[in-house]
Design an enzyme around this catalytic site. Sequence first.
Site, short mmCIF file in Angstrom:
data_model
loop_
_atom_site.label_atom_id
_atom_site.label_comp_id
_atom_site.label_asym_id
_atom_site.label_seq_id
_atom_site.Cartn_x
_atom_site.Cartn_y
_atom_site.Cartn_z
N LYS A 58 -7.26 1.78 -2.30
CA LYS A 58 -6.77 1.36 -0.97
C LYS A 58 -6.78 2.55 0.01
CE LYS A 58 -4.58 -0.87 2.28
NZ LYS A 58 -4.74 -2.12 2.96
N LYS B 281 1.13 5.66 8.14
CA LYS B 281 1.70 5.75 6.79
C LYS B 281 0.60 5.92 5.75
CE LYS B 281 2.08 2.00 4.76
NZ LYS B 281 1.37 1.14 3.78
N SER C 116 0.87 -1.19 0.00
CA SER C 116 0.00 0.00 0.00
C SER C 116 0.90 1.23 0.00
CB SER C 116 -0.87 0.03 1.26
OG SER C 116 -1.64 -1.13 1.35
P1 NDP Z 1 5.87 -6.14 7.54
O1 NDP Z 1 6.58 -5.04 8.25
O2 NDP Z 1 5.46 -7.35 8.30
O3 NDP Z 1 6.77 -6.65 6.31
C1 NDP Z 1 7.44 -5.75 5.49
C2 NDP Z 1 8.38 -6.50 4.56
O4 NDP Z 1 9.11 -5.54 3.80
C3 NDP Z 1 9.43 -7.33 5.30
O5 NDP Z 1 9.65 -8.48 4.53
C4 NDP Z 1 10.65 -6.42 5.27
O6 NDP Z 1 11.89 -7.08 5.31
C5 NDP Z 1 10.52 -5.77 3.93
N1 NDP Z 1 11.27 -4.51 3.87
C6 NDP Z 1 11.09 -3.42 4.64
N2 NDP Z 1 11.93 -2.43 4.27
C7 NDP Z 1 12.66 -2.93 3.24
C8 NDP Z 1 13.70 -2.41 2.44
N3 NDP Z 1 14.15 -1.15 2.60
N4 NDP Z 1 14.23 -3.21 1.48
C9 NDP Z 1 13.78 -4.47 1.31
N5 NDP Z 1 12.80 -5.03 2.04
C10 NDP Z 1 12.25 -4.26 2.99
O7 NDP Z 1 4.63 -5.45 6.82
P2 NDP Z 1 3.22 -6.09 6.39
O8 NDP Z 1 3.45 -7.41 5.74
O9 NDP Z 1 2.29 -5.98 7.53
O10 NDP Z 1 2.75 -5.01 5.32
C11 NDP Z 1 3.22 -4.98 3.98
C12 NDP Z 1 2.30 -4.07 3.17
O11 NDP Z 1 0.97 -4.60 3.21
C13 NDP Z 1 2.22 -2.63 3.71
O12 NDP Z 1 2.16 -1.73 2.64
C14 NDP Z 1 0.92 -2.63 4.50
O13 NDP Z 1 0.35 -1.33 4.58
C15 NDP Z 1 0.07 -3.59 3.68
N6 NDP Z 1 -1.01 -4.26 4.40
C16 NDP Z 1 -0.79 -4.81 5.64
C17 NDP Z 1 -1.84 -5.41 6.32
C18 NDP Z 1 -1.66 -6.00 7.70
O14 NDP Z 1 -2.68 -6.33 8.35
N7 NDP Z 1 -0.44 -6.16 8.21
C19 NDP Z 1 -3.20 -5.48 5.75
C20 NDP Z 1 -3.29 -4.96 4.41
C21 NDP Z 1 -2.23 -4.37 3.78
P3 NDP Z 1 12.64 -7.39 6.71
O15 NDP Z 1 12.11 -8.72 7.11
O16 NDP Z 1 14.09 -7.40 6.35
O17 NDP Z 1 12.29 -6.29 7.66
#
Ligand code: NDP
Length: 294
Positions: free
Chosen positions: A171, A239, A96
């Site tokens: 979204k 965010k 998102s």
């Molecule tokens: P998480 O924080 O659990 O996961 C984020 C992922 O992104 C991790 O794999 C992380 O890697 C990776 N990451 C972060 N920064 C970087 C970077 N600079 N370079 C490479 N990889 C990176 O987030 P969510 O899974 O909860 O959310 C992901 C997306 O989905 C967001 O946009 C959120 O708004 C959306 N979303 C989330 C929901 C929820 O209920 N959680 C529901 C609906 C949408 P690392 O493991 O190394 O930190």
Amino acid sequence: MKDIGFIGLGIMGKPMAKNLLRAGYRLVVYNRTASKMEEVVAAGAQPAQSNREVAEKSEVIITMLPNSPEVKEVVLGPNGVLEGARPGSIIIDMSSIAPLVTMEIAKIAQAKGVRMLDAPVSGGEPAAIQGTLSIMVGGPEEDFQACYDILRAMGSSVVRVGPIGFGNLAKLANQIIVAINIAAMAEAFTLACKAGLEPAVLYEAIKGGLAGSKVLDAKAPLVMNRKFDPGFRINLHIKDLTNVLETSHQLGVPMPLTSSVLEMMHAMKVDGHGDEDHGALAKFYEKLAQTEIK
Ligand code: NDP
């Protein structure tokens, strides 16, 4: 298209990737923190050493990352997706992020012959695990059709809402409605509880009427049971609402309710609750009213 790359195995990405494996797709995965790849690799995915390697080995590359800067870094940065992607391959960004950033990335990708869809999701971790996400897709109809089955392996509702960037626009609308609903629920329950009404009784009484909603069903029980583990972190909702206000200011649309809820969420972050579920917004009201919804 059978060869899929998946980058970003966080709360959402990991179960989504596992559903693709279950549906029979060949999956190459990469996550910045390597240990988070283990479970998906044990389920049959091939691990890669970089974002670039994922793109080199895939026809469709899915990204599931926090926000615009991370998607830019992973797709456009050194050793990134665009360095490895072949002309004709499709990036599906399911994060998102800000719609204008999506459009910017898609334009750069297009210049290299790489296509792009934005396909953010709603439904949270439970829907990601069950494969019942609601997926809002922006991009050309032809690319949407080419990727439809892949998206259906992760979601029960997959709707194309318009050109590239419109998935994220939908979204943002979703996140406005969810945030204001949580605040409304917290405000109402705080009033009733301070007056002595039991929250479980209140929930039972109102859930079948016009005030009933998926937000109420998902969040009221968690608040009453004091369960604030994410789920969806307050920091992530901050965010999204920040992306809403950036977009609305550019378009000239006033957002008085969103602004108020964003300020409440900021207060919760400052008070040390940013990594709790957004249902913890109830604590904002509880603290001011010196009561507890339980
Ligand atoms: P998480 O924080 O659990 O996961 C984020 C992922 O992104 C991790 O794999 C992380 O890697 C990776 N990451 C972060 N920064 C970087 C970077 N600079 N370079 C490479 N990889 C990176 O987030 P969510 O899974 O909860 O959310 C992901 C997306 O989905 C967001 O946009 C959120 O708004 C959306 N979303 C989330 C929901 C929820 O209920 N959680 C529901 C609906 C949408 P690392 O493991 O190394 O930190």
